[in-house]
Design a protein around this motif. Sequence first.
Motif, short mmCIF file in Angstrom:
data_model
loop_
_atom_site.label_atom_id
_atom_site.label_comp_id
_atom_site.label_asym_id
_atom_site.label_seq_id
_atom_site.Cartn_x
_atom_site.Cartn_y
_atom_site.Cartn_z
N LYS A 37 -23.40 6.14 -24.14
CA LYS A 37 -23.81 6.83 -24.48
C LYS A 37 -23.94 6.69 -25.44
O LYS A 37 -25.31 7.50 -26.14
CB LYS A 37 -22.63 7.02 -24.43
N TRP A 38 -24.45 5.37 -26.60
CA TRP A 38 -24.58 5.59 -27.76
C TRP A 38 -26.43 5.36 -27.96
O TRP A 38 -26.78 5.86 -28.49
CB TRP A 38 -24.41 4.25 -28.13
N LEU A 39 -26.63 4.48 -26.11
CA LEU A 39 -28.18 5.01 -26.10
C LEU A 39 -28.82 6.33 -26.28
O LEU A 39 -29.96 7.02 -26.74
CB LEU A 39 -28.62 3.99 -25.47
N ARG A 40 -28.40 6.44 -26.09
CA ARG A 40 -28.84 8.47 -25.51
C ARG A 40 -28.78 9.46 -26.64
O ARG A 40 -29.33 9.52 -27.28
CB ARG A 40 -28.37 9.16 -24.17
N ASN A 41 -28.33 8.96 -27.57
CA ASN A 41 -27.56 9.70 -28.65
C ASN A 41 -28.77 9.05 -29.64
O ASN A 41 -28.79 9.69 -30.64
CB ASN A 41 -25.38 8.98 -29.37
N ALA A 42 -28.87 8.08 -29.18
CA ALA A 42 -30.26 7.42 -30.78
C ALA A 42 -31.24 8.04 -29.58
O ALA A 42 -32.12 7.76 -30.49
CB ALA A 42 -30.28 5.52 -30.13
N MET A 43 -31.36 7.89 -28.69
CA MET A 43 -32.73 8.85 -28.25
C MET A 43 -33.16 9.82 -28.68
O MET A 43 -33.78 10.31 -28.73
CB MET A 43 -32.23 7.75 -26.76
N LEU A 44 -31.93 10.79 -28.68
CA LEU A 44 -31.59 12.25 -28.40
C LEU A 44 -32.57 12.46 -29.65
O LEU A 44 -33.67 13.24 -29.77
CB LEU A 44 -31.38 12.69 -28.01
N PRO A 45 -32.82 12.69 -31.05
CA PRO A 45 -33.40 12.83 -31.98
C PRO A 45 -35.03 12.33 -32.15
O PRO A 45 -35.29 12.71 -32.23
CB PRO A 45 -32.37 12.44 -32.88
N THR A 46 -34.65 11.22 -31.82
CA THR A 46 -36.18 10.30 -31.80
C THR A 46 -36.74 11.17 -30.79
O THR A 46 -37.97 11.35 -30.78
CB THR A 46 -36.41 8.98 -31.27
N LEU A 47 -36.26 11.21 -29.26
CA LEU A 47 -37.18 12.21 -28.73
C LEU A 47 -37.61 13.76 -28.88
O LEU A 47 -38.86 14.15 -28.77
CB LEU A 47 -36.89 12.14 -27.45
N LYS A 48 -36.70 14.21 -29.38
CA LYS A 48 -36.98 14.98 -30.08
C LYS A 48 -37.93 15.48 -30.99
O LYS A 48 -38.19 16.48 -31.31
CB LYS A 48 -35.52 16.32 -31.09
N GLN A 49 -38.31 14.75 -31.89
CA GLN A 49 -38.36 14.41 -33.26
C GLN A 49 -40.25 14.36 -32.50
O GLN A 49 -40.97 14.73 -33.02
CB GLN A 49 -38.68 13.40 -34.51
N LEU A 50 -40.13 13.36 -31.24
CA LEU A 50 -41.52 13.42 -31.22
C LEU A 50 -42.40 13.98 -30.80
O LEU A 50 -43.46 14.99 -30.54
CB LEU A 50 -41.13 11.92 -29.30
N LEU A 51 -41.41 15.17 -29.77
CA LEU A 51 -42.18 16.46 -28.86
C LEU A 51 -42.21 17.46 -30.02
O LEU A 51 -43.02 17.82 -29.95
CB LEU A 51 -40.86 16.71 -28.47
#
Length: 136
Positions: A37-51
């Motif tokens: 869950k922590w890793l997903r919470n860290a990945m989601l903003p990065t992935l959104k910004q990257l897209l």
Amino acid sequence: MSSNFWLELGLALALLAGGITLVHQYKFGAIRRLRAKWLRNAMLPTLKQLLNELATQSYSDASEGYRLLRLRADLEEDYQRASVLFDEERVVLAEFLSGMSNLVARADSGLATSRDLDAVLLVGQRALLEISEINS
């Protein structure tokens, strides 16, 4: 001592060993779910910004731009710790990162098209959807 005593002692020791095993398995699973869950919470903003960054740039500029490369590096760093995630999440993230690498390589050689960028964006959106669905 009677055989009843030894039977009860053996049963108590077996129950104790089973209880310890169950507590350990529960703790390990709970910790793994929390780390995921922590890793997903860290990945989601990065992935959104990257897209968002990919969507605003043209396909010929995909290999340039510090922000795009930094976000990609951050996502790759997070992917290194993806062993706690489900297989579906790891696969879709690997597809996205590989598509990003191919897009950057094609942009460097001048062969990138808008179709390449669209394909990477679609895989990225699928990854974002997959991770956010599992996270909620």
